[in-house]
Design a protein around this motif. Structure first.
Motif, PDB file in Angstrom:
ATOM      1  N   ILE A   1       9.751  -2.168  -6.837  1.00  0.00           N
ATOM      2  CA  ILE A   1       9.515  -0.758  -7.206  1.00  0.00           C
ATOM      3  C   ILE A   1      10.219  -0.453  -8.528  1.00  0.00           C
ATOM      4  CG2 ILE A   1      10.020   1.626  -6.542  1.00  0.00           C
ATOM      5  CD1 ILE A   1       9.555   0.618  -3.586  1.00  0.00           C
ATOM      6  N   ARG A   2      11.434  -0.927  -8.688  1.00  0.00           N
ATOM      7  CA  ARG A   2      12.192  -0.697  -9.922  1.00  0.00           C
ATOM      8  C   ARG A   2      11.470  -1.350 -11.106  1.00  0.00           C
ATOM      9  NH1 ARG A   2      16.859  -3.639  -9.104  1.00  0.00           N
ATOM     10  NH2 ARG A   2      15.785  -5.344 -10.111  1.00  0.00           N
ATOM     11  N   ASP A   3      10.992  -2.577 -10.917  1.00  0.00           N
ATOM     12  CA  ASP A   3      10.298  -3.293 -11.999  1.00  0.00           C
ATOM     13  C   ASP A   3       8.987  -2.619 -12.372  1.00  0.00           C
ATOM     14  OD1 ASP A   3      12.391  -5.057 -11.945  1.00  0.00           O
ATOM     15  OD2 ASP A   3      11.262  -6.686 -10.999  1.00  0.00           O
ATOM     16  N   LYS A   4       8.368  -1.923 -11.416  1.00  0.00           N
ATOM     17  CA  LYS A   4       7.089  -1.264 -11.655  1.00  0.00           C
ATOM     18  C   LYS A   4       7.279   0.044 -12.423  1.00  0.00           C
ATOM     19  CE  LYS A   4       3.454   1.150  -9.248  1.00  0.00           C
ATOM     20  NZ  LYS A   4       3.677   2.485  -8.800  1.00  0.00           N
ATOM     21  N   SER A   5       8.418   0.729 -12.205  1.00  0.00           N
ATOM     22  CA  SER A   5       8.631   2.038 -12.821  1.00  0.00           C
ATOM     23  C   SER A   5       8.815   1.892 -14.326  1.00  0.00           C
ATOM     24  CB  SER A   5       9.845   2.711 -12.182  1.00  0.00           C
ATOM     25  OG  SER A   5      11.031   2.035 -12.541  1.00  0.00           O
ATOM     26  N   PRO A   6       8.411   2.922 -15.103  1.00  0.00           N
ATOM     27  CA  PRO A   6       8.518   2.847 -16.560  1.00  0.00           C
ATOM     28  C   PRO A   6       9.945   2.582 -17.051  1.00  0.00           C
ATOM     29  CG  PRO A   6       7.231   4.758 -15.905  1.00  0.00           C
ATOM     30  CD  PRO A   6       7.794   4.142 -14.644  1.00  0.00           C
ATOM     31  N   GLU A   7      10.956   3.222 -16.406  1.00  0.00           N
ATOM     32  CA  GLU A   7      12.321   2.989 -16.840  1.00  0.00           C
ATOM     33  C   GLU A   7      12.837   1.626 -16.411  1.00  0.00           C
ATOM     34  OE1 GLU A   7      12.253   5.447 -13.073  1.00  0.00           O
ATOM     35  OE2 GLU A   7      11.402   5.693 -15.058  1.00  0.00           O
ATOM     36  N   GLY A   8      12.230   1.033 -15.373  1.00  0.00           N
ATOM     37  CA  GLY A   8      12.628  -0.288 -14.913  1.00  0.00           C
ATOM     38  C   GLY A   8      12.166  -1.387 -15.853  1.00  0.00           C
TER      39      GLY A   8
ATOM     40  N   GLY B   1       0.811  -1.215   0.000  1.00  0.00           N
ATOM     41  CA  GLY B   1       0.000   0.000   0.000  1.00  0.00           C
ATOM     42  C   GLY B   1       0.840   1.259   0.000  1.00  0.00           C
ATOM     43  N   GLU B   2       1.888   1.263   0.803  1.00  0.00           N
ATOM     44  CA  GLU B   2       2.756   2.438   0.915  1.00  0.00           C
ATOM     45  C   GLU B   2       3.460   2.759  -0.401  1.00  0.00           C
ATOM     46  OE1 GLU B   2       5.073   5.603   2.525  1.00  0.00           O
ATOM     47  OE2 GLU B   2       3.284   4.620   3.342  1.00  0.00           O
ATOM     48  N   PHE B   3       3.935   1.732  -1.078  1.00  0.00           N
ATOM     49  CA  PHE B   3       4.729   1.949  -2.291  1.00  0.00           C
ATOM     50  C   PHE B   3       3.945   1.692  -3.574  1.00  0.00           C
ATOM     51  CE2 PHE B   3       7.886   1.006   1.031  1.00  0.00           C
ATOM     52  CZ  PHE B   3       8.653   2.157   0.936  1.00  0.00           C
ATOM     53  N   ASP B   4       2.662   1.368  -3.446  1.00  0.00           N
ATOM     54  CA  ASP B   4       1.801   1.109  -4.599  1.00  0.00           C
ATOM     55  C   ASP B   4       2.414   0.066  -5.530  1.00  0.00           C
ATOM     56  OD1 ASP B   4      -0.494   1.371  -6.167  1.00  0.00           O
ATOM     57  OD2 ASP B   4       0.426   2.927  -7.417  1.00  0.00           O
ATOM     58  N   VAL B   5       2.806  -1.058  -4.940  1.00  0.00           N
ATOM     59  CA  VAL B   5       3.350  -2.183  -5.703  1.00  0.00           C
ATOM     60  C   VAL B   5       2.588  -3.449  -5.332  1.00  0.00           C
ATOM     61  CG1 VAL B   5       5.684  -1.267  -5.962  1.00  0.00           C
ATOM     62  CG2 VAL B   5       5.154  -2.706  -3.998  1.00  0.00           C
ATOM     63  N   GLN B   6       2.666  -4.428  -6.197  1.00  0.00           N
ATOM     64  CA  GLN B   6       2.089  -5.744  -5.934  1.00  0.00           C
ATOM     65  C   GLN B   6       3.243  -6.722  -5.801  1.00  0.00           C
ATOM     66  OE1 GLN B   6      -1.279  -6.589  -5.662  1.00  0.00           O
ATOM     67  NE2 GLN B   6      -0.534  -8.592  -5.042  1.00  0.00           N
ATOM     68  N   LEU B   7       3.415  -7.292  -4.625  1.00  0.00           N
ATOM     69  CA  LEU B   7       4.473  -8.275  -4.409  1.00  0.00           C
ATOM     70  C   LEU B   7       3.912  -9.645  -4.739  1.00  0.00           C
ATOM     71  CD1 LEU B   7       5.840  -6.951  -0.998  1.00  0.00           C
ATOM     72  CD2 LEU B   7       6.811  -6.580  -3.264  1.00  0.00           C
ATOM     73  N   ASP B   8       4.442 -10.265  -5.775  1.00  0.00           N
ATOM     74  CA  ASP B   8       3.987 -11.590  -6.159  1.00  0.00           C
ATOM     75  C   ASP B   8       4.408 -12.611  -5.114  1.00  0.00           C
ATOM     76  OD1 ASP B   8       2.931 -10.693  -8.596  1.00  0.00           O
ATOM     77  OD2 ASP B   8       4.867 -10.916  -9.599  1.00  0.00           O
TER      78      ASP B   8
ATOM     79  N   ASP C   1      16.962  -8.191   3.339  1.00  0.00           N
ATOM     80  CA  ASP C   1      16.292  -9.025   2.327  1.00  0.00           C
ATOM     81  C   ASP C   1      14.965  -8.385   1.918  1.00  0.00           C
ATOM     82  OD1 ASP C   1      18.339 -10.915   2.591  1.00  0.00           O
ATOM     83  OD2 ASP C   1      17.175 -12.185   3.955  1.00  0.00           O
ATOM     84  N   LEU C   2      14.224  -7.886   2.900  1.00  0.00           N
ATOM     85  CA  LEU C   2      12.950  -7.226   2.626  1.00  0.00           C
ATOM     86  C   LEU C   2      13.179  -5.967   1.794  1.00  0.00           C
ATOM     87  CD1 LEU C   2       9.887  -6.889   3.025  1.00  0.00           C
ATOM     88  CD2 LEU C   2      10.398  -5.752   5.202  1.00  0.00           C
ATOM     89  N   MET C   3      14.210  -5.203   2.124  1.00  0.00           N
ATOM     90  CA  MET C   3      14.533  -3.979   1.371  1.00  0.00           C
ATOM     91  C   MET C   3      14.860  -4.311  -0.088  1.00  0.00           C
ATOM     92  SD  MET C   3      14.187  -1.639   3.619  1.00  0.00           S
ATOM     93  CE  MET C   3      14.229  -1.466   5.383  1.00  0.00           C
ATOM     94  N   GLN C   4      15.638  -5.363  -0.294  1.00  0.00           N
ATOM     95  CA  GLN C   4      15.998  -5.766  -1.661  1.00  0.00           C
ATOM     96  C   GLN C   4      14.755  -6.137  -2.458  1.00  0.00           C
ATOM     97  OE1 GLN C   4      18.993  -8.864  -0.929  1.00  0.00           O
ATOM     98  NE2 GLN C   4      20.435  -7.585  -2.063  1.00  0.00           N
ATOM     99  N   LEU C   5      13.862  -6.891  -1.860  1.00  0.00           N
ATOM    100  CA  LEU C   5      12.628  -7.281  -2.532  1.00  0.00           C
ATOM    101  C   LEU C   5      11.821  -6.044  -2.911  1.00  0.00           C
ATOM    102  CD1 LEU C   5      10.478  -9.380  -3.429  1.00  0.00           C
ATOM    103  CD2 LEU C   5       9.610  -9.304  -1.078  1.00  0.00           C
TER     104      LEU C   5
END
Length: 95
Positions: A86-93, A56-63, A77-81
């Motif tokens: 977040i990187r994969d969600k961003s347009p440049e990612g 919710g905070e970062f507006d991402v879906q963790l599979d 480990d949580l930070m890396q995930l």
């Protein structure tokens, strides 16, 4: 001024304190701290609550598969995930 990775870490630590009711300051939570340590005491229910809160905070879906593959043992480990999601969600990612 914080870089994006540092900003993610700061926000995530604050979420951990709030969601898990930790008696720690966010800045006292190190990347090498075990999520299952006596100070954090994560269990399966609190892990789910934490993951939902960061989604919710970062507006991402963790599979679920990504979470399982990440083998979350430490705060780092949580930070890396999160950074990866977040990187994969961003347009440049996704380019």
């Amino acid at each position: 001024m914080h870089d994006e990775g540092e900003e993610i870490a700061i926000r995530t630590r604050k979420i951990m304190v709030d969601v898990l009711g930790l008696r720690l300051n966010p800045e006292d939570i190190g990347d090498d701290m075990s999520l299952y340590s006596p100070r954090i005491q994560l269990d399966s229910l609190s892990m789910l609550q934490l993951l939902l809160a960061v989604e919710g905070e970062f507006d991402v879906q963790l599979d679920d598969e990504d979470v399982m593959e990440a083998d979350l043992r430490t705060v780092g480990d949580l930070m890396q995930l999160l950074r990866r999601s977040i990187r994969d969600k961003s347009p440049e990612g996704s380019a």
